[in-house]
Design a protein around this motif. Structure first.
Motif, PDB file in Angstrom:
ATOM      1  N   SER A 397       0.842  -1.190   0.000  1.00  0.00           N
ATOM      2  CA  SER A 397       0.000   0.000   0.000  1.00  0.00           C
ATOM      3  C   SER A 397       0.878   1.241   0.000  1.00  0.00           C
ATOM      4  N   ALA A 398       0.403   2.277  -0.693  1.00  0.00           N
ATOM      5  CA  ALA A 398       1.126   3.552  -0.684  1.00  0.00           C
ATOM      6  C   ALA A 398       0.909   4.311   0.618  1.00  0.00           C
ATOM      7  N   VAL A 399      -0.063   3.870   1.415  1.00  0.00           N
ATOM      8  CA  VAL A 399      -0.376   4.536   2.684  1.00  0.00           C
ATOM      9  C   VAL A 399       0.296   3.837   3.856  1.00  0.00           C
ATOM     10  N   ALA A 400       0.254   2.518   3.863  1.00  0.00           N
ATOM     11  CA  ALA A 400       0.743   1.748   5.002  1.00  0.00           C
ATOM     12  C   ALA A 400       2.184   2.103   5.338  1.00  0.00           C
ATOM     13  N   GLY A 401       2.424   2.352   6.613  1.00  0.00           N
ATOM     14  CA  GLY A 401       3.773   2.655   7.085  1.00  0.00           C
ATOM     15  C   GLY A 401       4.186   4.093   6.943  1.00  0.00           C
ATOM     16  N   GLN A 402       3.393   4.906   6.261  1.00  0.00           N
ATOM     17  CA  GLN A 402       3.780   6.302   6.036  1.00  0.00           C
ATOM     18  C   GLN A 402       2.560   7.230   6.020  1.00  0.00           C
ATOM     19  N   ALA A 403       1.629   6.956   6.896  1.00  0.00           N
ATOM     20  CA  ALA A 403       0.397   7.743   6.946  1.00  0.00           C
ATOM     21  C   ALA A 403       0.658   9.167   7.426  1.00  0.00           C
ATOM     22  N   ASP A 404      -0.060  10.104   6.838  1.00  0.00           N
ATOM     23  CA  ASP A 404      -0.087  11.489   7.316  1.00  0.00           C
ATOM     24  C   ASP A 404      -1.271  11.719   8.240  1.00  0.00           C
ATOM     25  N   ILE A 405      -2.383  11.023   7.961  1.00  0.00           N
ATOM     26  CA  ILE A 405      -3.635  11.200   8.708  1.00  0.00           C
ATOM     27  C   ILE A 405      -4.098   9.838   9.212  1.00  0.00           C
ATOM     28  N   LEU A 406      -4.417   9.771  10.497  1.00  0.00           N
ATOM     29  CA  LEU A 406      -5.006   8.573  11.082  1.00  0.00           C
ATOM     30  C   LEU A 406      -6.461   8.875  11.417  1.00  0.00           C
ATOM     31  N   VAL A 407      -7.373   8.161  10.798  1.00  0.00           N
ATOM     32  CA  VAL A 407      -8.797   8.327  11.067  1.00  0.00           C
ATOM     33  C   VAL A 407      -9.228   7.205  12.000  1.00  0.00           C
ATOM     34  N   VAL A 408      -9.655   7.569  13.200  1.00  0.00           N
ATOM     35  CA  VAL A 408      -9.971   6.568  14.222  1.00  0.00           C
ATOM     36  C   VAL A 408     -11.440   6.174  14.140  1.00  0.00           C
ATOM     37  N   PRO A 409     -11.801   4.995  14.657  1.00  0.00           N
ATOM     38  CA  PRO A 409     -13.197   4.545  14.561  1.00  0.00           C
ATOM     39  C   PRO A 409     -14.166   5.351  15.409  1.00  0.00           C
ATOM     40  N   ASP A 410     -13.707   5.825  16.590  1.00  0.00           N
ATOM     41  CA  ASP A 410     -14.609   6.536  17.491  1.00  0.00           C
ATOM     42  C   ASP A 410     -13.792   7.432  18.409  1.00  0.00           C
ATOM     43  N   ILE A 411     -14.498   8.235  19.197  1.00  0.00           N
ATOM     44  CA  ILE A 411     -13.830   9.223  20.038  1.00  0.00           C
ATOM     45  C   ILE A 411     -12.972   8.567  21.123  1.00  0.00           C
ATOM     46  N   GLU A 412     -13.372   7.406  21.614  1.00  0.00           N
ATOM     47  CA  GLU A 412     -12.618   6.763  22.686  1.00  0.00           C
ATOM     48  C   GLU A 412     -11.239   6.317  22.202  1.00  0.00           C
ATOM     49  N   SER A 413     -11.211   5.625  21.076  1.00  0.00           N
ATOM     50  CA  SER A 413      -9.926   5.160  20.553  1.00  0.00           C
ATOM     51  C   SER A 413      -9.048   6.342  20.155  1.00  0.00           C
ATOM     52  N   GLY A 414      -9.650   7.369  19.574  1.00  0.00           N
ATOM     53  CA  GLY A 414      -8.877   8.540  19.160  1.00  0.00           C
ATOM     54  C   GLY A 414      -8.308   9.306  20.336  1.00  0.00           C
ATOM     55  N   ASN A 415      -9.136   9.499  21.368  1.00  0.00           N
ATOM     56  CA  ASN A 415      -8.680  10.238  22.533  1.00  0.00           C
ATOM     57  C   ASN A 415      -7.559   9.494  23.239  1.00  0.00           C
ATOM     58  N   MET A 416      -7.696   8.176  23.375  1.00  0.00           N
ATOM     59  CA  MET A 416      -6.641   7.398  24.023  1.00  0.00           C
ATOM     60  C   MET A 416      -5.363   7.410  23.203  1.00  0.00           C
ATOM     61  N   LEU A 417      -5.483   7.286  21.882  1.00  0.00           N
ATOM     62  CA  LEU A 417      -4.299   7.291  21.030  1.00  0.00           C
ATOM     63  C   LEU A 417      -3.554   8.612  21.132  1.00  0.00           C
ATOM     64  N   ALA A 418      -4.281   9.717  21.023  1.00  0.00           N
ATOM     65  CA  ALA A 418      -3.641  11.033  21.072  1.00  0.00           C
ATOM     66  C   ALA A 418      -2.955  11.268  22.419  1.00  0.00           C
ATOM     67  N   LYS A 419      -3.621  10.905  23.500  1.00  0.00           N
ATOM     68  CA  LYS A 419      -3.033  11.162  24.822  1.00  0.00           C
ATOM     69  C   LYS A 419      -1.895  10.200  25.136  1.00  0.00           C
ATOM     70  N   GLN A 420      -1.957   8.985  24.605  1.00  0.00           N
ATOM     71  CA  GLN A 420      -0.827   8.077  24.770  1.00  0.00           C
ATOM     72  C   GLN A 420       0.417   8.631  24.077  1.00  0.00           C
ATOM     73  N   LEU A 421       0.240   9.153  22.877  1.00  0.00           N
ATOM     74  CA  LEU A 421       1.377   9.734  22.159  1.00  0.00           C
ATOM     75  C   LEU A 421       1.923  10.945  22.907  1.00  0.00           C
ATOM     76  N   GLU A 422       1.022  11.752  23.476  1.00  0.00           N
ATOM     77  CA  GLU A 422       1.455  12.959  24.176  1.00  0.00           C
ATOM     78  C   GLU A 422       2.182  12.634  25.476  1.00  0.00           C
TER      79      GLU A 422
END
Length: 475
Positions: A397-422
């Motif tokens: 895939s031209a996207v896999a491994g080099q994504a610019d944008i991550l679209v999460v399934p829902d607010i819970e997964s997105g919020n946890m992902l962002a705060k884990q990275l932070e």
């Protein structure tokens, strides 16, 4: 320090009896910015000539230079690893520093045995460091007690070191708005330390002209307590946070400001005013939130959406969320952003709604219902950000491994992902609301003033892009 990994797997010394007058050993290393940073961290030497580019540019050398003893450490490395090698004991050292070493210079340190002292097994060595042009940088001599027994040991691999310089990354985020004029921005209820400091920091960075909307006495009280100046700030007095949100939105709706910023009120208070059908800032597009993150271990800015507004978005909502993110990527100079649609697995599973919707979004992009980006999904998180993981799983895939944008399934997964990275990966983040009439800076109440100011930089870029669109449509 020099990378030894490509050399022999063992480290072996030369004993006193093996060494002859005239024997020599060398090593070379090219100075990198992280070498200077590591040496400063290790030694505590933060002389601005070495660590402050602005100061160094006005110094006699006109650029950042290495600590003098960084070059001296190359000599020590030769002594400890090559001549004589393990078992050598430093006795004396005399060095003369003849020329500065700048970033990019390649320094070769050469040690030559010039004297042997039989009574105590000491060696005297001539020490010379030259740069890539052959100019002498350091000259001197060293005396060591040479080993008398042969030592041969496996060469140990050193751990990898990552330097996370938040100041540099913050400057990089602020730099997205470089050379753009400051914009008027309403700040809703900046009644605590970080929200007020964030607005004033953005003002001082030349990003915004703050319109502080909230109880004036409380705002001035916080400023006085923190000894913050409110110069160039317009203050509009309101009785409480709900009124602050409504007035901040009204200013944007009337065109008095070009962007908004959340202060110390709850997100739902602010967003209720934003999405009000009569007095709010709705457009035809679904409103969504995006975190722009600078992650030290990822080679490019990473966008995560939606982690703050849409709780469990439908397929229709996700199409707008994706398009909002793509449009922002264009504004930030990414011509064709790579969009990874995240799920727990990378195959379509009828029992997992996120995988079905990811596949549908990709087909919508194929049919032109979503434009301007390259979509792929479903992708698990590891496949989205790691080429190794994607290849291991056979994903081409031209996207896999080099994504610019991550679209999460829902607010819970997105919020946890962002705060884990932070919080666990030391990511620096900026948070903005997309799809409204004006950009809205929306960060967590726990976020620092630095995060709020960086978010303002993104809002400024968006506001100037909107200006150009309005000018183009009216001409």
């Amino acid at each position: 320090m020099p990378n030894e990994s490509s050399q022999t797997p063992c480290i072996e010394n030369l004993t006193y009896d093996e060494i002859r007058i005239g024997d020599s050993a060398s090593l070379s290393h090219t100075l990198k910015p992280q070498d200077i940073q590591l040496y400063a961290i290790m030694s505590g030497d933060v002389d601005p000539a070495h660590v402050d580019p602005e100061y160094a540019g006005s110094s006699m050398f006109r650029e950042v230079i290495a600590h003098g003893m960084w070059g001296g450490s190359l000599i020590s490395t030769v002594l400890g690893t090559r001549l004589p090698g393990p078992g050598a004991i430093y006795v004396d050292q005399s060095l003369h520093f003849l020329r500065p070493v700048a970033i990019g210079d390649t320094i070769t340190a050469t040690l030559t045995c010039v004297k042997k002292i039989d009574r105590n097994k000491h060696l005297v060595l001539d020490c010379l460091c030259v740069n890539q042009d052959g100019h002498e940088v350091i000259r001197g001599s060293a005396e060591v007690k040479a080993p008398e027994e042969k030592i041969k040991r496996p060469r140990l691999s050193l751990p990898e070191i990552t330097i996370s310089d938040r100041k540099i990354r913050y400057t990089r985020l602020i730099g997205t708005a470089k050379n753009l004029a400051p914009i008027p921005m309403s700040v809703a209820h900046p009644c605590d330390a970080e929200s007020l400091k964030g607005a004033l920091m953005a003002r001082d960075e030349g990003l915004i002209l703050p319109v502080l909307v909230g109880p004036e006495a409380r705002i001035r009280g916080v400023a006085e307590q923190l000894q913050l100046s409110l110069h160039d700030c317009r203050i509009l007095d309101t009785p409480h946070s709900h009124a602050s949100a409504e007035l901040a939105v009204q200013l944007a709706r009337n065109g008095e400001v070009e962007a908004m910023m959340k202060g110390s009120l709850h997100t739902d208070e602010l967003m209720s005013a934003v999405v009000d059908k009569v007095h709010g800032l709705r457009t035809a597009r679904r409103i969504s939130h995006l975190f722009l993150m600078d992650v030290p271990t990822y080679p490019r800015p990473l966008m995560i959406t939606d982690a703050a507004i849409n709780v469990e978005p439908t397929l229709e909502c996700k199409a707008d969320i994706v398009q909002n993110a793509i449009d922002l990527a264009h504004v930030l100079g990414i011509a064709e952003p790579k969009v990874a649609l995240l799920a727990a697995v990378e195959t379509v599973n009828p029992k997992m709604r996120a995988t079905l919707e990811a596949a549908a979004l990709c087909k919508m992009a194929d049919r032109g219902q979503i434009s301007g980006g390259l979509l792929d999904g479903p992708l698990a998180f590891d496949n989205a950000v790691s080429l190794v993981a994607a290849r291991t799983k056979g994903i081409h895939s031209a996207v896999a491994g080099q994504a610019d944008i991550l679209v999460v399934p829902d607010i819970e997964s997105g919020n946890m992902l962002a705060k884990q990275l932070e919080y666990l990966a030391n990511a620096l983040s900026a948070g903005v609301v997309l799809g409204a009439r004006v950009p809205i800076v929306l960060t967590s109440r726990a976020d620092t003033a630095e995060t709020r100011s960086a978010s303002c930089a993104i809002a400024v870029v968006m506001a100037h892009a909107r200006r150009k669109q309005l000018q183009a449509s009216s001409s």
